[in-house]
Write a protein that holds these residues in place. Structure first.
Motif, PDB file in Angstrom:
ATOM      1  N   ASN A 157       0.831  -1.204   0.000  1.00 13.10           N
ATOM      2  CA  ASN A 157       0.000   0.000   0.000  1.00 13.10           C
ATOM      3  C   ASN A 157       0.867   1.256   0.000  1.00 13.10           C
ATOM      4  O   ASN A 157       0.554   2.247  -0.679  1.00 13.10           O
ATOM      5  CB  ASN A 157      -0.938   0.003   1.208  1.00 13.10           C
ATOM      6  N   ALA A 158       1.967   1.219   0.760  1.00  9.82           N
ATOM      7  CA  ALA A 158       2.887   2.358   0.785  1.00  9.82           C
ATOM      8  C   ALA A 158       3.517   2.559  -0.582  1.00  9.82           C
ATOM      9  O   ALA A 158       3.617   3.687  -1.091  1.00  9.82           O
ATOM     10  CB  ALA A 158       3.953   2.148   1.846  1.00  9.82           C
ATOM     11  N   ARG A 159       3.949   1.461  -1.222  1.00 10.53           N
ATOM     12  CA  ARG A 159       4.597   1.565  -2.532  1.00 10.53           C
ATOM     13  C   ARG A 159       3.633   2.122  -3.575  1.00 10.53           C
ATOM     14  O   ARG A 159       3.990   3.013  -4.354  1.00 10.53           O
ATOM     15  CB  ARG A 159       5.098   0.191  -2.976  1.00 10.53           C
ATOM     16  N   ARG A 160       2.409   1.620  -3.580  1.00 12.09           N
ATOM     17  CA  ARG A 160       1.443   2.038  -4.601  1.00 12.09           C
ATOM     18  C   ARG A 160       0.993   3.483  -4.434  1.00 12.09           C
ATOM     19  O   ARG A 160       0.469   4.086  -5.373  1.00 12.09           O
ATOM     20  CB  ARG A 160       0.230   1.108  -4.583  1.00 12.09           C
ATOM     21  N   ASN A 161       1.195   4.032  -3.237  1.00 14.31           N
ATOM     22  CA  ASN A 161       0.823   5.428  -3.001  1.00 14.31           C
ATOM     23  C   ASN A 161       2.034   6.355  -2.966  1.00 14.31           C
ATOM     24  O   ASN A 161       1.910   7.516  -2.576  1.00 14.31           O
ATOM     25  CB  ASN A 161       0.035   5.532  -1.694  1.00 14.31           C
ATOM     26  N   GLY A 162       3.200   5.826  -3.358  1.00 13.21           N
ATOM     27  CA  GLY A 162       4.399   6.642  -3.421  1.00 13.21           C
ATOM     28  C   GLY A 162       4.895   7.110  -2.067  1.00 13.21           C
ATOM     29  O   GLY A 162       5.547   8.158  -1.975  1.00 13.21           O
ATOM     30  N   LEU A 163       4.621   6.322  -1.022  1.00 20.00           N
ATOM     31  CA  LEU A 163       5.007   6.715   0.336  1.00 20.00           C
ATOM     32  C   LEU A 163       5.954   5.712   0.977  1.00 20.00           C
ATOM     33  O   LEU A 163       6.211   5.768   2.185  1.00 20.00           O
ATOM     34  CB  LEU A 163       3.750   6.865   1.217  1.00 20.00           C
ATOM     35  N   ASP A 164       6.496   4.797   0.177  1.00 23.21           N
ATOM     36  CA  ASP A 164       7.326   3.732   0.744  1.00 23.21           C
ATOM     37  C   ASP A 164       8.660   4.233   1.277  1.00 23.21           C
ATOM     38  O   ASP A 164       9.327   3.523   2.039  1.00 23.21           O
ATOM     39  CB  ASP A 164       7.547   2.601  -0.270  1.00 23.21           C
ATOM     40  N   ASP A 165       9.048   5.449   0.930  1.00 26.70           N
ATOM     41  CA  ASP A 165      10.288   5.993   1.472  1.00 26.70           C
ATOM     42  C   ASP A 165      10.122   6.471   2.915  1.00 26.70           C
ATOM     43  O   ASP A 165      11.108   6.730   3.609  1.00 26.70           O
ATOM     44  CB  ASP A 165      10.795   7.150   0.598  1.00 26.70           C
ATOM     45  N   ARG A 166       8.871   6.564   3.381  1.00 25.47           N
ATOM     46  CA  ARG A 166       8.620   7.052   4.738  1.00 25.47           C
ATOM     47  C   ARG A 166       7.890   6.043   5.624  1.00 25.47           C
ATOM     48  O   ARG A 166       7.796   6.244   6.829  1.00 25.47           O
ATOM     49  CB  ARG A 166       7.821   8.361   4.674  1.00 25.47           C
ATOM     50  N   ILE A 167       7.369   4.981   5.041  1.00 26.98           N
ATOM     51  CA  ILE A 167       6.635   3.967   5.796  1.00 26.98           C
ATOM     52  C   ILE A 167       7.556   2.791   6.104  1.00 26.98           C
ATOM     53  O   ILE A 167       8.166   2.207   5.208  1.00 26.98           O
ATOM     54  CB  ILE A 167       5.416   3.463   5.011  1.00 26.98           C
ATOM     55  N   VAL A 168       7.643   2.441   7.397  1.00 29.38           N
ATOM     56  CA  VAL A 168       8.435   1.290   7.838  1.00 29.38           C
ATOM     57  C   VAL A 168       7.470   0.283   8.472  1.00 29.38           C
ATOM     58  O   VAL A 168       6.927   0.528   9.550  1.00 29.38           O
ATOM     59  CB  VAL A 168       9.518   1.695   8.852  1.00 29.38           C
ATOM     60  N   ALA A 169       7.218  -0.841   7.780  1.00 20.78           N
ATOM     61  CA  ALA A 169       6.320  -1.865   8.306  1.00 20.78           C
ATOM     62  C   ALA A 169       7.080  -2.736   9.300  1.00 20.78           C
ATOM     63  O   ALA A 169       8.143  -3.272   8.984  1.00 20.78           O
ATOM     64  CB  ALA A 169       5.758  -2.707   7.172  1.00 20.78           C
ATOM     65  N   VAL A 170       6.537  -2.882  10.499  1.00 18.06           N
ATOM     66  CA  VAL A 170       7.209  -3.621  11.571  1.00 18.06           C
ATOM     67  C   VAL A 170       6.254  -4.680  12.110  1.00 18.06           C
ATOM     68  O   VAL A 170       5.147  -4.362  12.569  1.00 18.06           O
ATOM     69  CB  VAL A 170       7.632  -2.680  12.716  1.00 18.06           C
ATOM     70  N   HIS A 171       6.702  -5.936  12.067  1.00 22.11           N
ATOM     71  CA  HIS A 171       5.917  -7.017  12.676  1.00 22.11           C
ATOM     72  C   HIS A 171       6.288  -7.117  14.139  1.00 22.11           C
ATOM     73  O   HIS A 171       7.435  -7.450  14.481  1.00 22.11           O
ATOM     74  CB  HIS A 171       6.207  -8.349  11.968  1.00 22.11           C
ATOM     75  N   GLY A 172       5.338  -6.790  15.017  1.00 24.07           N
ATOM     76  CA  GLY A 172       5.648  -6.828  16.442  1.00 24.07           C
ATOM     77  C   GLY A 172       4.420  -6.580  17.285  1.00 24.07           C
ATOM     78  O   GLY A 172       3.395  -6.083  16.808  1.00 24.07           O
ATOM     79  N   ASP A 173       4.526  -6.933  18.552  1.00 26.90           N
ATOM     80  CA  ASP A 173       3.475  -6.751  19.545  1.00 26.90           C
ATOM     81  C   ASP A 173       3.603  -5.336  20.121  1.00 26.90           C
ATOM     82  O   ASP A 173       4.588  -5.020  20.796  1.00 26.90           O
ATOM     83  CB  ASP A 173       3.635  -7.805  20.634  1.00 26.90           C
ATOM     84  N   ALA A 174       2.605  -4.509  19.861  1.00 24.13           N
ATOM     85  CA  ALA A 174       2.683  -3.105  20.262  1.00 24.13           C
ATOM     86  C   ALA A 174       2.643  -2.907  21.764  1.00 24.13           C
ATOM     87  O   ALA A 174       2.916  -1.804  22.246  1.00 24.13           O
ATOM     88  CB  ALA A 174       1.560  -2.308  19.600  1.00 24.13           C
TER      89      ALA A 174
END
Length: 287
Positions: A88-105
């Protein structure tokens, strides 16, 4: 007087996760999204560092990036949605600022302090999902002057006569978040549990509430309704498709209520647990 016999759970409720169905339901609840989007655009400033906890599809993190955030950590415990967030970040041109993290918040450490924490895994009374455990943890990463979205929540309690019959069956054991035509309030609705998410709130809930009967009848349930302050000037208390729905918890035994009577209701449970596990006791206040 009635007393639920099941003790509050002490298990690791934070291990529960939204299913794919729940995440989709959040995504397409347009009023919920509008509240949160408006709060994000009113709060996030260019250059901010943001964490979006319980990110799901990454929607709220994408809004934060659109609002000017330099970096957004989209923290999600469901591994199925990590590639969704990235795509979703890539398709909206925001992948340079979005860091997807798998973790328990509730316990995952952030690599740096943040200006804004976004976390909305909220239901009435803080049941089911670990909103308090998440905000208690992530608030420790807030920079001085940092902000939480939502900012606060206030729960209200009342005794009601709840409809028990549905589809020709008596369904008065499990809790529900849907109000039915036969539900009738019997007492006033009194605040009992509030939280400002930038401050620590104890997740073990043990409260006593004084209620006054406004109608005569048989109270067979408590109703918990709530209000959310998303940001300055942005609040909601009317139910949307997924958010702000009340929690109706049936009592072990009904209580006879006469207009003018006063009752003390005690609730004991762990935030994030199932409401059916809550210990509820009702005592008439003798004049």
């Amino acid at each position: 007087m009635p007393d639920r016999t099941v003790e509050p759970s002490t298990g690791a409720e934070h291990e529960k996760a939204f299913t794919n169905y729940d995440i989709q339901a959040c995504l397409f609840d347009t009023q919920r999204v509008r509240y949160l989007r408006d709060a994000i655009f009113a709060t996030v400033e260019p250059g901010h560092v943001v964490v979006d906890a319980g990110s799901g599809t990454g929607l709220l993190g994408l809004f934060a990036a659109q609002a000017g955030a330099a970096r957004v950590y989209c923290l999600e415990t469901n591994p199925d949605f990590i590639p969704v967030i990235r795509e979703n970040a890539r398709r909206n041109g925001l992948d340079d600022r979005i860091v997807a993290v798998h973790g328990d918040a509730t316990c995952h450490p952030l690599p740096e302090p943040v200006d804004v924490v976004i976390s909305e895994v909220i239901s009435a009374g803080f049941f089911y999902e670990p909103q308090l455990q998440i905000t208690n943890h992530l608030r420790t990463f807030l920079k001085p002057g940092g902000t939480m979205i939502p900012q606060a929540m206030q729960n209200h309690l009342q005794l009601i006569s709840a409809q028990e019959d549905l589809y020709g069956l008596k369904l008065n054991f499990d809790t529900r978040f849907t109000e039915l035509e036969g539900d009738r309030p019997l007492t006033d609705s009194v605040p009992y549990l509030g939280a400002r998410f930038a401050e620590r709130t104890e997740p073990v809930v043990s409260v006593n509430v004084r209620l006054t009967a406004e109608e005569t009848g048989s109270a067979n349930a408590v109703k918990i309704a709530y209000r959310i302050d998303f940001a300055d000037g942005i609040s909601g208390e009317k139910p949307t498709d997924f958010l702000l729905n009340p929690q109706i918890i049936f009592l072990g035994e009904p209580v006879d209520v006469v207009r003018g009577d006063e009752f003390e209701v005690s609730l004991d449970y762990l935030a994030g647990s199932n409401p059916i596990e809550a210990k509820i006791a009702i005592n008439r206040v003798l004049g």
